[in-house]
Design an enzyme around this catalytic site. Structure first.
Site, mmCIF file in Angstrom:
data_model
loop_
_atom_site.group_PDB
_atom_site.id
_atom_site.type_symbol
_atom_site.label_atom_id
_atom_site.label_comp_id
_atom_site.label_asym_id
_atom_site.label_seq_id
_atom_site.Cartn_x
_atom_site.Cartn_y
_atom_site.Cartn_z
ATOM 1 N N ASP A 201 0.891 -1.158 0.000
ATOM 2 C CA ASP A 201 0.000 0.000 0.000
ATOM 3 C C ASP A 201 0.927 1.205 0.000
ATOM 4 O O ASP A 201 1.938 1.216 0.715
ATOM 5 C CB ASP A 201 -0.941 0.010 1.201
ATOM 6 C CG ASP A 201 -2.120 0.951 0.991
ATOM 7 O OD1 ASP A 201 -2.512 1.170 -0.175
ATOM 8 O OD2 ASP A 201 -2.660 1.465 1.987
ATOM 9 N N SER A 202 0.621 2.166 -0.827
ATOM 10 C CA SER A 202 1.507 3.304 -1.021
ATOM 11 C C SER A 202 0.704 4.588 -1.130
ATOM 12 O O SER A 202 -0.469 4.559 -1.478
ATOM 13 C CB SER A 202 2.304 3.134 -2.325
ATOM 14 O OG SER A 202 3.010 1.936 -2.319
ATOM 15 N N HIS B 162 10.388 5.255 -3.301
ATOM 16 C CA HIS B 162 9.880 4.613 -2.099
ATOM 17 C C HIS B 162 9.559 3.143 -2.366
ATOM 18 O O HIS B 162 9.803 2.289 -1.525
ATOM 19 C CB HIS B 162 8.648 5.358 -1.582
ATOM 20 C CG HIS B 162 7.544 5.526 -2.573
ATOM 21 N ND1 HIS B 162 7.716 6.132 -3.805
ATOM 22 C CD2 HIS B 162 6.242 5.152 -2.539
ATOM 23 C CE1 HIS B 162 6.568 6.123 -4.467
ATOM 24 N NE2 HIS B 162 5.664 5.533 -3.716
ATOM 25 N N TYR C 2 1.065 11.648 -8.144
ATOM 26 C CA TYR C 2 1.522 12.932 -7.627
ATOM 27 C C TYR C 2 2.937 13.299 -8.094
ATOM 28 O O TYR C 2 3.489 14.305 -7.652
ATOM 29 C CB TYR C 2 1.456 12.932 -6.095
ATOM 30 C CG TYR C 2 0.045 12.804 -5.563
ATOM 31 C CD1 TYR C 2 -0.824 13.890 -5.584
ATOM 32 C CD2 TYR C 2 -0.425 11.600 -5.058
ATOM 33 C CE1 TYR C 2 -2.121 13.788 -5.100
ATOM 34 C CE2 TYR C 2 -1.720 11.478 -4.574
ATOM 35 C CZ TYR C 2 -2.561 12.573 -4.601
ATOM 36 O OH TYR C 2 -3.844 12.465 -4.129
#
Length: 177
Positions: A51-52, A162, A136
């Site tokens: 989940d990010s 990430h 984003y």
């Protein structure tokens, strides 16, 4: 990223799993664990799930787990970015600190779940810049590089992302068994 893992990667379809886990957690870790555990138990296989999202300090860590639904369930990337920028109007650059976070849960049958995390720190710009990436990326600025993540090549972004950081940690979990 997982070529060194002692496993052959298969999709949920390949494993005969035909349901979608509802992300009801209030954190990235809770959602990743829900998915890894439920899919892993259904398949009877080691399973990775993530989940990010984006955490903006001026928004109290939001949009967080709601990153993809921040501007509404059917919003486009452009609409989410515009909504984010409207929510940050009037905020000076130095208070627009943010991070991309990726949490990966590794489910190993009979051994439980291990959770790893990866983050990249940045600042939210006042307007979108760049054509690469998604989400984003056009508004996530990396001060040390002087660019948004949408202005980086995919290879450069993957080296510092990430997701890349979390995936490397997850690979270590898989290799250690």
């Amino acid at each position: 990223m997982f070529r060194e893992a002692p496993y052959r990667l298969v999709s949920l379809d390949d494993a005969g799993v035909d349901f979608e886990v509802e992300e009801t957690g209030s954190t990235f870790a809770e959602n990743a664990v829900l998915k890894a555990t439920q899919y892993g138990e259904a398949a009877g296989l080691p399973t990775i799930a993530d989940d990010s999202g984006l955490e903006v300090d001026a928004l109290g860590g939001g949009p967080g787990v709601l990153s993809s639904r921040f501007a509404g369930p059917d919003a486009t990337d452009d609409e989410r970015n515009a909504f984010l920028l409207r929510n940050l109007e009037g905020q000076p650059f130095e208070s627009r600190t943010a991070r991309f976070r990726c949490t990966i849960a590794v489910f190993l049958p009979g051994q439980g779940v291990r959770v790893v995390d990866g983050t990249v720190e940045g600042v939210i710009t006042d307007r979108p810049r760049g054509e690469n990436g998604f989400g984003y990326d056009p508004v996530f600025y990396l001060p040390e590089l002087g660019r948004t993540t949408a202005e980086l090549s995919p290879e450069h972004k993957n080296r510092l992302s990430h997701r890349g950081i979390a995936a490397n940690k997850a690979l270590k979990v898989l290799l250690d068994g």
